[in-house]
Design a protein around this motif. Structure first.
Motif, PDB file in Angstrom:
ATOM      1  N   ILE A 242       0.793  -1.208   0.060  1.00 32.21           N
ATOM      2  CA  ILE A 242      -0.049  -0.032  -0.079  1.00 32.21           C
ATOM      3  C   ILE A 242       0.928   1.130  -0.005  1.00 32.21           C
ATOM      4  CG2 ILE A 242      -1.866   1.072   1.132  1.00 32.21           C
ATOM      5  CD1 ILE A 242      -2.599  -1.454   0.531  1.00 32.21           C
ATOM      6  N   GLU A 243       0.530   2.285  -0.751  1.00 34.77           N
ATOM      7  CA  GLU A 243       1.312   3.560  -0.661  1.00 34.77           C
ATOM      8  C   GLU A 243       1.524   4.209   0.620  1.00 34.77           C
ATOM      9  OE1 GLU A 243       2.316   5.294  -3.431  1.00 34.77           O
ATOM     10  OE2 GLU A 243       1.661   3.604  -5.097  1.00 34.77           O
ATOM     11  N   ASP A 244       2.692   4.730   0.935  1.00 36.07           N
ATOM     12  CA  ASP A 244       2.971   4.940   2.232  1.00 36.07           C
ATOM     13  C   ASP A 244       2.119   6.107   2.711  1.00 36.07           C
ATOM     14  OD1 ASP A 244       5.290   3.235   2.269  1.00 36.07           O
ATOM     15  OD2 ASP A 244       6.568   4.841   1.944  1.00 36.07           O
ATOM     16  N   ASN A 245       1.867   6.944   2.002  1.00 36.79           N
ATOM     17  CA  ASN A 245       0.901   8.331   2.170  1.00 36.79           C
ATOM     18  C   ASN A 245      -0.514   7.812   2.656  1.00 36.79           C
ATOM     19  OD1 ASN A 245       0.552  11.098   2.379  1.00 36.79           O
ATOM     20  ND2 ASN A 245      -1.118  10.874   1.096  1.00 36.79           N
ATOM     21  N   ASP A 246      -0.867   6.677   2.058  1.00 40.51           N
ATOM     22  CA  ASP A 246      -2.369   6.033   2.196  1.00 40.51           C
ATOM     23  C   ASP A 246      -2.336   5.296   3.698  1.00 40.51           C
ATOM     24  OD1 ASP A 246      -3.611   6.785  -0.064  1.00 40.51           O
ATOM     25  OD2 ASP A 246      -3.080   4.956  -0.995  1.00 40.51           O
ATOM     26  N   ARG A 247      -0.947   4.748   3.828  1.00 40.10           N
ATOM     27  CA  ARG A 247      -0.938   3.909   5.373  1.00 40.10           C
ATOM     28  C   ARG A 247      -0.651   5.193   6.308  1.00 40.10           C
ATOM     29  NH1 ARG A 247       3.702   0.905   6.408  1.00 40.10           N
ATOM     30  NH2 ARG A 247       5.139   1.852   4.969  1.00 40.10           N
ATOM     31  N   LEU A 248      -0.176   6.396   6.219  1.00 39.42           N
ATOM     32  CA  LEU A 248      -0.193   7.408   7.042  1.00 39.42           C
ATOM     33  C   LEU A 248      -1.470   7.856   7.206  1.00 39.42           C
ATOM     34  CD1 LEU A 248       3.099   9.118   5.929  1.00 39.42           C
ATOM     35  CD2 LEU A 248       2.773   8.088   8.225  1.00 39.42           C
ATOM     36  N   ASN A 249      -2.274   8.025   6.230  1.00 36.60           N
ATOM     37  CA  ASN A 249      -3.602   8.532   6.460  1.00 36.60           C
ATOM     38  C   ASN A 249      -4.517   7.436   7.259  1.00 36.60           C
ATOM     39  OD1 ASN A 249      -3.050  10.917   4.915  1.00 36.60           O
ATOM     40  ND2 ASN A 249      -3.721  10.024   3.197  1.00 36.60           N
ATOM     41  N   ASN A 250      -4.324   6.225   7.142  1.00 37.13           N
ATOM     42  CA  ASN A 250      -4.959   4.985   7.705  1.00 37.13           C
ATOM     43  C   ASN A 250      -4.682   5.423   9.164  1.00 37.13           C
ATOM     44  OD1 ASN A 250      -6.310   4.065   5.550  1.00 37.13           O
ATOM     45  ND2 ASN A 250      -4.661   2.550   5.003  1.00 37.13           N
ATOM     46  N   THR A 320       2.514 -11.108  -3.518  1.00 35.23           N
ATOM     47  CA  THR A 320       2.519  -9.562  -3.508  1.00 35.23           C
ATOM     48  C   THR A 320       1.466  -9.012  -4.211  1.00 35.23           C
ATOM     49  OG1 THR A 320       4.919  -9.514  -2.942  1.00 35.23           O
ATOM     50  CG2 THR A 320       3.819  -7.437  -3.507  1.00 35.23           C
ATOM     51  N   VAL A 321       0.762  -8.117  -3.538  1.00 31.56           N
ATOM     52  CA  VAL A 321      -0.420  -7.354  -4.428  1.00 31.56           C
ATOM     53  C   VAL A 321      -0.167  -5.901  -3.953  1.00 31.56           C
ATOM     54  CG1 VAL A 321      -2.939  -6.724  -4.464  1.00 31.56           C
ATOM     55  CG2 VAL A 321      -2.164  -9.251  -3.994  1.00 31.56           C
ATOM     56  N   LYS A 322       0.363  -5.243  -4.997  1.00 33.43           N
ATOM     57  CA  LYS A 322       0.558  -4.142  -5.047  1.00 33.43           C
ATOM     58  C   LYS A 322      -0.468  -3.112  -5.497  1.00 33.43           C
ATOM     59  CE  LYS A 322       5.588  -4.280  -5.955  1.00 33.43           C
ATOM     60  NZ  LYS A 322       6.673  -3.909  -6.847  1.00 33.43           N
ATOM     61  N   THR A 323      -1.149  -2.141  -4.984  1.00 32.07           N
ATOM     62  CA  THR A 323      -2.097  -1.134  -5.201  1.00 32.07           C
ATOM     63  C   THR A 323      -1.875   0.115  -4.830  1.00 32.07           C
ATOM     64  OG1 THR A 323      -4.506  -0.922  -4.961  1.00 32.07           O
ATOM     65  CG2 THR A 323      -3.386  -1.784  -3.119  1.00 32.07           C
ATOM     66  N   ASP A 324      -2.426   1.147  -5.530  1.00 25.76           N
ATOM     67  CA  ASP A 324      -2.653   2.542  -5.284  1.00 25.76           C
ATOM     68  C   ASP A 324      -3.921   2.984  -4.891  1.00 25.76           C
ATOM     69  OD1 ASP A 324      -3.842   2.720  -7.561  1.00 25.76           O
ATOM     70  OD2 ASP A 324      -2.351   3.791  -8.796  1.00 25.76           O
TER      71      ASP A 324
END
Length: 341
Positions: A242-250, A320-324
């Motif tokens: 998961i994108e780092d920014n999305d993780r931080l927002n979560n 591995t599942v990559k997603t934006d």
């Protein structure tokens, strides 16, 4: 009075027969059979007192003391049974299927109830649970991803799509990190945790896959049972990128309503692992209300820990599942479409 086995006792719940636990509130809180109502014959203090009399003066003296304690309560017990449990049939248990459940069964029968008593009591149920959890063969798929990936929300989205899941963090009432106890209602011990896992698995089709979140062996103060933990370690892992920014927002979304002092206390728990400078800076960010930057510091530690654990797994079993994408429902659909078996 009808004495029944653990298997029949559990089936009685499917008939909507109320389940009564006659043990003390303290015993009940430590662990109980799911859906049970606590209707104690003795208080915590009274049980200790009668136990002491039993040891010092013998069985008959303890029985006499028990009668003296319980007799004044019979009117209140009668009223509660009639108001809270109007059904004709009731199932009850105590610790070992002894005097407490037998006495309560006798009293309930006087009130016109048909009563089922668990042979061996809660102790027999615990033996049954432990045996089942130690021998079950499960088809697990582990949902992995770095902290903040939103795995719990994705897991629940998979459930909404018809997949079977075990939400260990929900069962333990803990998010599985130094910050995991924030917002928890109580500390769930291993005994209650095992009971919850057993009850969750009872209603599943064990021939089909069960999704489970990647966790450390300990979830809060509770420990994942050996057999399940070993199967988790050998299972296929769907690793989310998961994108780092999305993780931080979560993380900001999860912890924004939290009292700042709780976050500070959690950072203090990992001070040695973060280092003094990073911890001080993170705490300063928390006090300033800059939770995103505080979370970024925490992720430096948790990402290393997760990656270390991932490297110890069989690499052939990691998908591995990559997603934006940030929407857990859409991520769950993407994972389901992989057709992991």
């Amino acid at each position: 009075m009808n004495k029944i086995s653990v298997e029949d006792f559990l089936k009685s719940r499917e008939k909507n027969i109320p389940l009564i636990d006659t043990r003390t509130p303290l015993e009940f809180d430590q662990g109980n059979i799911k859906y049970a109502h606590n209707l104690p014959l003795l208080s915590n203090e009274e049980r200790i007192l009668i136990g002491t009399i039993y040891k010092q003066e013998g069985k008959n003296a303890a029985i006499d003391a028990g009668i003296n304690v319980i007799a004044p309560k019979l009117g209140l017990l009668r009223d509660r049974i009639r108001s809270d449990f109007p059904q004709d049939e009731l199932s009850i248990y105590c610790w070992r299927g002894g005097m407490r459940s037998s006495s309560m069964a006798w009293f309930m029968e006087l009130l016109g109830k048909r009563v089922y008593v668990l042979i061996g009591g809660y102790k027999a149920y615990r033996h049954y649970v432990i045996e089942e959890l130690s021998t079950l063969k499960l088809h697990l798929i582990v949902l992995g991803g770095r902290t903040g990936s939103g795995k719990t929300n994705i897991l629940n989205s998979l459930k909404n799509l018809g997949e079977q899941i075990i939400d260990l963090e929900k069962l333990a009432d803990h998010k599985g990190s130094a910050f995991g106890s924030i917002g928890s209602k109580k500390s769930v011990g291993t005994e209650e945790f095992e009971n919850e896992i057993f009850e969750a698995l009872r209603v599943m089709d064990l021939s089909k896959p069960i999704w489970i979140e990647n966790e450390s062996r300990g979830v809060g103060v509770a420990q994942i049972p050996n057999n399940i933990w070993n199967q988790m370690r050998e299972a296929t892992v769907v690793h989310l990128e998961i994108e780092d920014n999305d993780r931080l927002n979560n993380l900001v979304q999860d912890y924004n309503p939290v009292q700042r002092n709780e976050l500070v206390e959690s950072f203090e728990k990992i001070r040695k692992r973060l280092g003094h400078e990073n911890t001080d800076q993170a705490i300063l960010f928390v006090k300033e209300g800059n939770l995103k930057e505080a979370a970024r510091i925490a992720l430096e530690y948790y990402d290393k820990t997760y990656e270390f654990g991932l490297r110890k797994r069989s690499q052939e079993k990691i998908i591995t599942v990559k997603t934006d994408e940030a929407n857990p429902e859409l991520i769950a659909k993407k994972i389901q479409q992989l057709g992991v078996k």
